[in-house]
Design a protein around this motif. Sequence first.
Motif, PDB file in Angstrom:
ATOM      1  N   ASP A  27       0.859  -1.198   0.000  1.00  0.00           N
ATOM      2  CA  ASP A  27       0.000   0.000   0.000  1.00  0.00           C
ATOM      3  C   ASP A  27       0.891   1.241   0.000  1.00  0.00           C
ATOM      4  OD1 ASP A  27      -2.071   1.793   0.301  1.00  0.00           O
ATOM      5  OD2 ASP A  27      -2.378   1.359   2.427  1.00  0.00           O
ATOM      6  N   LYS A  28       1.564   1.479  -1.132  1.00  0.00           N
ATOM      7  CA  LYS A  28       2.599   2.519  -1.160  1.00  0.00           C
ATOM      8  C   LYS A  28       2.027   3.925  -1.012  1.00  0.00           C
ATOM      9  CE  LYS A  28       3.003   2.439  -6.267  1.00  0.00           C
ATOM     10  NZ  LYS A  28       1.715   1.787  -6.513  1.00  0.00           N
ATOM     11  N   ASN A  29       0.795   4.110  -1.368  1.00  0.00           N
ATOM     12  CA  ASN A  29       0.173   5.442  -1.247  1.00  0.00           C
ATOM     13  C   ASN A  29      -0.752   5.563  -0.032  1.00  0.00           C
ATOM     14  OD1 ASN A  29       1.461   6.365  -3.616  1.00  0.00           O
ATOM     15  ND2 ASN A  29      -0.090   5.360  -4.862  1.00  0.00           N
ATOM     16  N   HIS A  30      -0.672   4.584   0.863  1.00  0.00           N
ATOM     17  CA  HIS A  30      -1.449   4.620   2.112  1.00  0.00           C
ATOM     18  C   HIS A  30      -2.933   4.873   1.869  1.00  0.00           C
ATOM     19  CE1 HIS A  30       2.443   4.532   4.000  1.00  0.00           C
ATOM     20  NE2 HIS A  30       2.798   5.593   3.295  1.00  0.00           N
ATOM     21  N   LYS A  31      -3.493   4.082   0.962  1.00  0.00           N
ATOM     22  CA  LYS A  31      -4.906   4.251   0.601  1.00  0.00           C
ATOM     23  C   LYS A  31      -5.827   3.323   1.378  1.00  0.00           C
ATOM     24  CE  LYS A  31      -4.160   5.711  -4.207  1.00  0.00           C
ATOM     25  NZ  LYS A  31      -4.551   5.457  -5.600  1.00  0.00           N
ATOM     26  N   ILE A  32      -5.263   2.275   1.976  1.00  0.00           N
ATOM     27  CA  ILE A  32      -6.097   1.246   2.593  1.00  0.00           C
ATOM     28  C   ILE A  32      -6.329   1.562   4.069  1.00  0.00           C
ATOM     29  CG2 ILE A  32      -6.308  -1.222   3.081  1.00  0.00           C
ATOM     30  CD1 ILE A  32      -4.343  -1.762   0.781  1.00  0.00           C
ATOM     31  N   SER A  33      -7.595   1.471   4.488  1.00  0.00           N
ATOM     32  CA  SER A  33      -7.919   1.614   5.913  1.00  0.00           C
ATOM     33  C   SER A  33      -9.093   0.703   6.236  1.00  0.00           C
ATOM     34  CB  SER A  33      -8.252   3.076   6.256  1.00  0.00           C
ATOM     35  OG  SER A  33      -9.322   3.533   5.455  1.00  0.00           O
ATOM     36  N   LEU A  34      -9.396   0.590   7.527  1.00  0.00           N
ATOM     37  CA  LEU A  34     -10.563  -0.181   7.979  1.00  0.00           C
ATOM     38  C   LEU A  34     -11.708   0.792   8.252  1.00  0.00           C
ATOM     39  CD1 LEU A  34      -9.006  -2.696  10.553  1.00  0.00           C
ATOM     40  CD2 LEU A  34      -9.742  -3.161   8.205  1.00  0.00           C
ATOM     41  N   LEU A  35     -12.922   0.420   7.879  1.00  0.00           N
ATOM     42  CA  LEU A  35     -14.057   1.339   8.016  1.00  0.00           C
ATOM     43  C   LEU A  35     -14.224   1.818   9.457  1.00  0.00           C
ATOM     44  CD1 LEU A  35     -16.433   2.825   6.782  1.00  0.00           C
ATOM     45  CD2 LEU A  35     -17.787   0.734   6.972  1.00  0.00           C
ATOM     46  N   LEU A  36     -14.084   0.892  10.416  1.00  0.00           N
ATOM     47  CA  LEU A  36     -14.345   1.299  11.795  1.00  0.00           C
ATOM     48  C   LEU A  36     -13.145   1.980  12.451  1.00  0.00           C
ATOM     49  CD1 LEU A  36     -16.680  -1.586  13.024  1.00  0.00           C
ATOM     50  CD2 LEU A  36     -17.285   0.701  12.229  1.00  0.00           C
ATOM     51  N   ASP A  37     -12.042   2.149  11.699  1.00  0.00           N
ATOM     52  CA  ASP A  37     -10.925   2.965  12.198  1.00  0.00           C
ATOM     53  C   ASP A  37     -11.318   4.443  12.264  1.00  0.00           C
ATOM     54  OD1 ASP A  37      -9.246   0.876  12.584  1.00  0.00           O
ATOM     55  OD2 ASP A  37      -7.917   1.307  10.898  1.00  0.00           O
ATOM     56  N   TYR A  38     -12.376   4.829  11.557  1.00  0.00           N
ATOM     57  CA  TYR A  38     -12.821   6.229  11.580  1.00  0.00           C
ATOM     58  C   TYR A  38     -13.706   6.517  12.788  1.00  0.00           C
ATOM     59  CZ  TYR A  38     -10.825   6.324   6.958  1.00  0.00           C
ATOM     60  OH  TYR A  38      -9.931   6.242   5.912  1.00  0.00           O
ATOM     61  N   THR A  39     -14.040   5.490  13.553  1.00  0.00           N
ATOM     62  CA  THR A  39     -14.888   5.658  14.741  1.00  0.00           C
ATOM     63  C   THR A  39     -14.009   5.786  15.981  1.00  0.00           C
ATOM     64  OG1 THR A  39     -15.059   3.326  15.401  1.00  0.00           O
ATOM     65  CG2 THR A  39     -16.523   4.063  13.624  1.00  0.00           C
ATOM     66  N   SER A  40     -14.650   6.072  17.110  1.00  0.00           N
ATOM     67  CA  SER A  40     -13.901   6.165  18.371  1.00  0.00           C
ATOM     68  C   SER A  40     -13.659   4.775  18.973  1.00  0.00           C
ATOM     69  CB  SER A  40     -14.675   7.046  19.362  1.00  0.00           C
ATOM     70  OG  SER A  40     -15.971   6.514  19.513  1.00  0.00           O
ATOM     71  N   HIS A  41     -14.169   3.756  18.304  1.00  0.00           N
ATOM     72  CA  HIS A  41     -14.054   2.388  18.823  1.00  0.00           C
ATOM     73  C   HIS A  41     -13.656   1.455  17.675  1.00  0.00           C
ATOM     74  CE1 HIS A  41     -14.818  -1.346  20.733  1.00  0.00           C
ATOM     75  NE2 HIS A  41     -16.119  -1.429  20.554  1.00  0.00           N
ATOM     76  N   PRO A  42     -12.376   1.546  17.204  1.00  0.00           N
ATOM     77  CA  PRO A  42     -11.946   0.733  16.061  1.00  0.00           C
ATOM     78  C   PRO A  42     -12.114  -0.765  16.327  1.00  0.00           C
ATOM     79  CG  PRO A  42     -10.336   2.434  16.509  1.00  0.00           C
ATOM     80  CD  PRO A  42     -11.309   2.440  17.664  1.00  0.00           C
TER      81      PRO A  42
END
Length: 156
Positions: A105-120
Amino acid sequence: MIKVIFVCLGNICRSPMAQFVFQQMVDEAGLTHLFEIDSAGTESYNEINHAGIHYGTRNILTQMHVPFVEHYSRQIRKSDYEKFDYIIAMDESNVEDIQALIGADKNHKISLLLDYTSHPRKIKDPWYTGNFDETYWDVYEGCQCFLEWLKMNKAC
Ligand code: 4NP
């Protein structure tokens, strides 16, 4: 244009749910013109079988008045990595599988949906749990927090 692709394993339960829940939030915020939203899976078997959205996801979307159109499962590919700005996975195994398919993921595009919450945490797979309600509310929370994050960080 902000290009977002939601990714799960089979692309018939969680990621199409997130695609249409997020699309409705974007539409209701008057931001439709700023977004391209799609979904894909990491496995190819549902694409080979031309599988549509799982009935459990159809049922909960209908129950919650979330508009959706038919979506046929497809496997994520390298060109998606180039095209999309945000590749939003449901759990860690999705992230590992995406990287096995498209490389680092060289451009740091991948994340987890619930990482955007206060309770990943991960979004449980209703294919295995049978609990589409629980998955819906996790997806709803994640999409709300992701849109808020975009508004604060990306001026949309
Ligand atoms: P999803 O759930 O990753 O949320 O779409 C699954 C759907 C189908 C399968 C596994 C998970 N399957 O093995 O076919």
